[in-house]
Write a protein that holds these residues in place. Structure first.
Motif, short mmCIF file in Angstrom:
data_model
loop_
_atom_site.label_atom_id
_atom_site.label_comp_id
_atom_site.label_asym_id
_atom_site.label_seq_id
_atom_site.Cartn_x
_atom_site.Cartn_y
_atom_site.Cartn_z
N MET A 205 -67.73 41.41 91.22
CA MET A 205 -68.84 41.43 90.25
C MET A 205 -70.08 41.88 90.97
O MET A 205 -70.25 41.68 92.16
CB MET A 205 -69.07 40.04 89.70
N LYS A 206 -70.93 42.49 90.25
CA LYS A 206 -72.19 42.89 90.84
C LYS A 206 -73.09 43.42 89.75
O LYS A 206 -72.68 43.69 88.63
CB LYS A 206 -71.98 43.95 91.89
N ILE A 208 -76.09 46.49 89.53
CA ILE A 208 -76.66 47.56 90.32
C ILE A 208 -77.88 48.13 89.62
O ILE A 208 -77.84 48.40 88.42
CB ILE A 208 -75.63 48.67 90.54
N PRO A 213 -77.35 47.38 95.11
CA PRO A 213 -76.40 46.45 94.49
C PRO A 213 -76.79 44.99 94.72
O PRO A 213 -77.38 44.64 95.74
CB PRO A 213 -75.10 46.76 95.22
N GLU A 219 -70.63 46.40 96.19
CA GLU A 219 -70.35 47.73 95.70
C GLU A 219 -68.93 48.17 95.95
O GLU A 219 -68.57 49.30 95.74
CB GLU A 219 -71.30 48.72 96.34
N ILE A 221 -66.16 47.47 94.51
CA ILE A 221 -65.19 47.67 93.46
C ILE A 221 -65.73 48.36 92.22
O ILE A 221 -65.19 49.34 91.77
CB ILE A 221 -64.51 46.33 93.10
N TRP A 222 -66.82 47.89 91.70
CA TRP A 222 -67.03 48.34 90.34
C TRP A 222 -68.48 48.16 89.92
O TRP A 222 -69.09 47.16 90.24
CB TRP A 222 -66.12 47.51 89.43
N PRO A 223 -69.00 49.11 89.16
CA PRO A 223 -70.31 48.86 88.59
C PRO A 223 -70.18 48.01 87.35
O PRO A 223 -69.33 48.26 86.51
CB PRO A 223 -70.79 50.26 88.22
N PHE A 225 -72.08 46.10 84.07
CA PHE A 225 -73.28 46.29 83.28
C PHE A 225 -73.89 44.96 82.87
O PHE A 225 -73.70 43.97 83.56
CB PHE A 225 -72.95 47.20 82.10
#
Lengths: 267, 387
Positions: A205-206, A208, A213, A219, A221-223, A225
């Protein structure tokens, strides 16, 4: 006689003022003075507001933030607050935090209290005694010891990721202190005080903003929203990255032949 | 006189304090004091790139990478392409990268209508599968190093000649090729088991390029492998394959919605047990002499914090070499496969980093060899945990 005494009284006042001035100049500002302007907005991207009481202002780059200010960011926005002791506090999009310096007369020290209300944050401690910082979050608080720490807040849980240094996390619901000194680990705090972890953070999870990030290592794995659901789909990855079977580990996600890169099942 | 003494004492005390600070600073050649001075300047000019770069460089020299990180991120907030800041962020992240070993374990069950991929007369069955993956990432000297390991297997309820297991690992360094773009060359080996026998052993060489333009994840993996099948299945049984697989995050920023596309191209020359390879989808890269191109498209929608919906579709075309259509002496076999699917994912079920997933996939293979076409339906439930 009166005329003789008058210069003497003015003289005392003069010396007292000089004494005070010397103290202020040589020893730095008094805590009470330091309570007004406590930091600077060193990054302002898109919508960043400073809220003081009922007054709301747009925070400009280089603008001051004050004791008791709330700082709120909008969609795709970012703020970084820089303090004199080189501490920074970064606030991701759709987030809100309250800043406060609390002077403890007994110890003669000022404690910085940052309250993360909602969203995602990164605290990077500067050169002051890091023990003088406390970060509140909805379901607990943490104290730091030379640290980079990220906070990700959800309605039902708070996720604290330790990137460097050490922290102590205390849930309000249990008041049990969890010492964390292994960077790369995280703890999840729930309202009732129970926690998951500390455990190795799985990078899934993150948030950006631009190229920055949250958390620092978020960063891989995945952006993600606005609401940051955990886009967890990565059980397939390692299988296929090593050239093995795609179907055998729940392969219906990955019609053969399959290769996964970086967090998702691909063909 | 007393007054003067008092003032003198205060002045001395304060000067003494300043001197102590100055002495402490001088122990690092005045670097700490210079850092504080630069910070004071940045407070007034936070978007002065040269100033932030000086601060970042000095912080790194003083072994305070966290302070450098903040400075480089400051620059990237208004100049996301700044090469020096991008390099600085990468350098600092590498310096503070914690050594981590991440484990993933999962178990699940399939209900599949056509496990042997026959055109007709197939028998539905249940299957159980499990996997255990590990990723280790750490610094070895000045080099970031990544190791992936995997063990997985599946047991079939009816077609138990297809019971299959695989174990393998890859390891290699992670380099920054350009600011924000990394390359992970890796070597690996693996072995598999099928129908109570050693199936194949393989050696793998691959390089994975990864980039994060504007936070999106893009990757390209180029891989080559040599595979040697056990003589139990066929005699002359060595082959290899080369493939390239991309992973592109589409730059569509709709709240709670994410899209990826993953194209691939593969050239395989694996004589191997052709019959087995053609009748089981288990082998990641199936035996055969063929060239294949395909793509998978995924859409993810976060319905809520605790539930995510995924819809996907993949399609591929595989042109075989030296495999003729049944009954023909000239026409070579060619298969086109379309496979739509959907999933409901429950992240953090009961405990953080637990995931429960329900999935359905429909597979339709159209071959110019009618004896090879098939339709398959697969329902899957998977429970997994990362720790």
């Amino acid at each position: 006689m009166a005329t003789n005494k008058l210069p003497s009284a003015w003289g005392k006042i003069f010396w007292a003022m000089a004494f005070l001035l010397a103290g202020v100049v040589l020893c730095g500002p008094l805590p009470a003075l330091a309570q007004s302007n406590i930091g600077t907005a060193s990054v302002v991207k898109n919508q960043v507001q400073g809220i003081r009481g009922s007054a709301t202002r747009s925070l400009a780059l280089g603008g001051s933030v004050f004791n008791d200010d709330s700082v709120k960011t909008g969609d795709a926005s970012l703020a970084q607050l820089l303090f004199v002791d080189q501490t920074t506090f970064s606030i991701a999009s759709d987030s809100e935090a309250v800043l406060k310096n609390v002077y403890h007369g007994k110890q003669g020290a000022t404690q910085r209290v940052l309250t993360a209300v909602a969203g995602a944050f990164r605290y990077v401690s500067g050169v002051q005694n890091p023990k003088n910082t406390r970060i509140n979050f909805p379901f607990g608080y943490l104290t730091v010891r030379g640290t980079i720490v990220d906070l990700m807040l959800w309605p039902t849980r708070d996720v604290i990721v330790l990137d460097e240094g050490a922290i102590t996390v205390v849930p309000y619901g249990s008041h049990v202190a969890y010492d964390m000194d292994r960077p790369g680990t995280m703890i999840v705090v729930y309202k009732d005080g129970h926690v998951d972890g500390p455990m190795v953070w799985d990078d899934t999870m993150k948030r950006i903003v631009g190229v920055i990030p949250f958390p620092v290592f978020g960063e891989k794995i995945w952006p993600v929203f606005v609401n940051d659901p955990q886009w967890e789909d990565s059980e397939q990855d390692r299988v296929n990255m090593t050239g093995g079977s795609s179907q055998s580990s729940g392969g219906t996600f990955c019609p053969p032949p399959g290769v996964i890169i970086g967090g998702f099942c691909s063909p | 006189m007393m007054r003067l003494g008092l003032i003198g004492a205060v002045v001395l005390l304060c000067l003494g304090t300043q001197c102590a600070v100055a002495m402490a600073a001088s122990s690092d050649g005045g670097g700490t004091a210079e850092l504080a001075r630069l910070n004071a300047e940045i407070i007034h000019r936070p978007n002065d790139t040269a100033l932030n770069l000086r601060y970042g460089a000095l912080a790194e020299r003083l072994h305070l990478p966290r302070l450098a990180l903040s400075a480089y991120e400051r620059i990237l907030s208004y100049d996301p392409q700044n090469v020096a800041a991008l390099e600085g962020v990468y350098r600092v992240r590498k310096a503070i990268l914690p050594p981590t070993t991440q484990y993933r374990v999962g178990v699940g069950a399939n209900d599949e209508t056509n496990p042997t991929l026959l055109p007709s007369g197939h028998t539905p069955e249940g299957q159980f599968f499990g996997y255990f993956n590990v990723r280790d990432e750490r610094m070895l000297g000045d080099t970031q190093w990544r190791t992936d390991g995997d063990i997985n297997g599946i047991a079939h309820g009816v077609a138990n000649t297809l019971d299959y297991a695989y174990a393998g690992a890859t390891t290699g360094p992670v380099y920054e090729m350009l600011p924000g773009i990394t390359a992970n060359p890796a070597l690996g080996a693996g072995g598999s088991y099928l129908d109570s026998h050693l199936f194949y052993g393989e050696a793998i060489a691959q390089t994975t390029f990864e980039a994060y333009p504007n936070g999106a994840y893009d990757a390209l993996q180029i891989r080559a492998a040599l595979r040697d099948y056990d003589s139990f299945f066929v005699p002359d049984n060595t082959g290899g394959y080369v493939d390239a697989t991309g992973k592109i995050t589409l730059p569509i920023t709709i709240p709670d919605l994410a899209f990826t596309v993953a194209p691939w191209l593969r050239w395989a020359a694996i004589r191997g047990p052709l019959g087995l390879g053609a009748t089981t989808p288990l082998i990641g890269v199936q035996p055969g002499d063929y060239t294949e191109a395909g793509a998978r498209f995924d859409a993810y929608y976060g319905i809520h914090d605790w539930v995510v919906f995924n819809a996907n579709i993949s399609g591929s075309d595989r042109a075989y070499r030296e495999e003729l259509v049944t009954g023909s002496t000239t026409e070579e076999r060619e298969d086109t496969t379309i496979s739509p699917g959907a999933s409901i994912i429950f992240p953090h079920l009961f405990q953080y980093q637990n995931t429960l997933r329900f999935n359905y996939t429909y597979v339709k293979d159209d071959s110019n060899d009618s004896t090879k076409s098939y339709v398959d339906n697969i329902w899957t439930v998977t429970a997994s945990r990362n720790f």
